[in-house]
Design a protein around this motif. Sequence first.
Motif, mmCIF file in Angstrom:
data_model
loop_
_atom_site.group_PDB
_atom_site.id
_atom_site.type_symbol
_atom_site.label_atom_id
_atom_site.label_comp_id
_atom_site.label_asym_id
_atom_site.label_seq_id
_atom_site.Cartn_x
_atom_site.Cartn_y
_atom_site.Cartn_z
ATOM 1 N N LYS A 234 39.931 23.631 26.261
ATOM 2 C CA LYS A 234 40.424 23.953 27.611
ATOM 3 C C LYS A 234 41.111 22.718 28.170
ATOM 4 N N GLU A 235 42.252 22.931 28.827
ATOM 5 C CA GLU A 235 42.970 21.800 29.408
ATOM 6 C C GLU A 235 43.747 22.251 30.629
ATOM 7 N N ILE A 236 43.660 21.448 31.687
ATOM 8 C CA ILE A 236 44.458 21.691 32.895
ATOM 9 C C ILE A 236 45.436 20.522 33.028
ATOM 10 N N ASN A 237 46.705 20.838 33.170
ATOM 11 C CA ASN A 237 47.742 19.832 33.429
ATOM 12 C C ASN A 237 48.287 20.067 34.829
ATOM 13 N N ILE A 238 48.176 19.043 35.643
ATOM 14 C CA ILE A 238 48.643 19.133 37.028
ATOM 15 C C ILE A 238 49.839 18.213 37.211
ATOM 16 N N ASN B 64 64.605 23.625 33.373
ATOM 17 C CA ASN B 64 64.645 24.044 34.776
ATOM 18 C C ASN B 64 63.351 24.735 35.197
ATOM 19 N N THR B 65 62.782 25.509 34.313
ATOM 20 C CA THR B 65 61.522 26.187 34.616
ATOM 21 C C THR B 65 60.383 25.183 34.702
ATOM 22 N N MET B 66 60.361 24.228 33.789
ATOM 23 C CA MET B 66 59.291 23.216 33.777
ATOM 24 C C MET B 66 59.232 22.435 35.087
ATOM 25 N N LYS B 67 60.353 22.212 35.714
ATOM 26 C CA LYS B 67 60.394 21.457 36.972
ATOM 27 C C LYS B 67 59.628 22.162 38.088
ATOM 28 N N ASN B 68 59.431 23.456 37.948
ATOM 29 C CA ASN B 68 58.784 24.240 39.000
ATOM 30 C C ASN B 68 57.335 24.598 38.699
ATOM 31 N N ILE B 69 56.820 24.138 37.560
ATOM 32 C CA ILE B 69 55.411 24.384 37.226
ATOM 33 C C ILE B 69 54.564 23.308 37.882
ATOM 34 N N ASN C 31 47.587 35.687 26.012
ATOM 35 C CA ASN C 31 47.863 36.233 27.332
ATOM 36 C C ASN C 31 48.328 35.091 28.230
ATOM 37 N N LEU C 32 49.444 35.285 28.901
ATOM 38 C CA LEU C 32 49.973 34.302 29.834
ATOM 39 C C LEU C 32 50.083 34.948 31.200
ATOM 40 N N GLU C 33 49.482 34.294 32.201
ATOM 41 C CA GLU C 33 49.535 34.795 33.569
ATOM 42 C C GLU C 33 50.305 33.811 34.432
ATOM 43 N N LEU C 34 51.194 34.332 35.267
ATOM 44 C CA LEU C 34 51.992 33.517 36.167
ATOM 45 C C LEU C 34 51.497 33.701 37.593
ATOM 46 N N TYR C 35 51.394 32.595 38.305
ATOM 47 C CA TYR C 35 50.973 32.583 39.710
ATOM 48 C C TYR C 35 51.948 31.713 40.489
ATOM 49 N N THR D 134 57.021 28.628 43.654
ATOM 50 C CA THR D 134 57.271 29.872 44.383
ATOM 51 C C THR D 134 57.305 31.044 43.403
ATOM 52 N N LYS D 135 57.141 32.208 43.950
ATOM 53 C CA LYS D 135 57.164 33.429 43.140
ATOM 54 C C LYS D 135 58.515 33.591 42.439
ATOM 55 N N GLU D 136 59.584 33.246 43.125
ATOM 56 C CA GLU D 136 60.931 33.411 42.572
ATOM 57 C C GLU D 136 61.175 32.505 41.360
ATOM 58 N N LYS D 137 60.490 31.379 41.299
ATOM 59 C CA LYS D 137 60.696 30.420 40.202
ATOM 60 C C LYS D 137 59.778 30.681 39.009
ATOM 61 N N ALA D 138 58.814 31.590 39.158
ATOM 62 C CA ALA D 138 57.850 31.879 38.086
ATOM 63 C C ALA D 138 58.523 32.688 36.986
ATOM 64 N N LYS D 139 58.576 32.091 35.792
ATOM 65 C CA LYS D 139 59.221 32.751 34.654
ATOM 66 C C LYS D 139 58.391 32.540 33.401
#
Length: 126
Positions: A122-126, A104-109, A42-46, A84-89
């Motif tokens: 478990k891992e968080i990448n910021i 291009n998508t990675m630049k906006n994560i 499951n992948l969730e986008l925010y 932003t919501k528009e960049k979430a893919k």
Amino acid sequence: MIRNTILILVLVFGCSPSAPPEIFPYNFVNAKEEKNGKILSNLELYAYEGEFDLEQLKRFVKKNSDRMDKMDRYNWYFIAIFNTKEKAKFPKAPLTAAYGLDDNTMKNIRVYYTYNRMNGFKEINI
């Protein structure tokens, strides 16, 4: 009559109110489920444009991981928080939720969280 009064007092004063649930500033965009054999992901986008509070972010991913554990359904769980919501893919390689092919998508994560229920990773990448 006295018994009813005592019961009312116990119900009114004996029950401590529960704390309201924490409201997180991350805006849900979309979710997607992928299946490969017996593996279910499951992948969730925010989306979130503000400054991150690391402790709040940890509580957010813990709450969502706990929710996934209770569902007892998914082997992998991913959260991606975008600018932003528009960049979430969704990624082009959805099963692994890897964005490596999507420069291009990675630049906006802004945040990427991985949870493997099978081994507890478990891992968080910021």
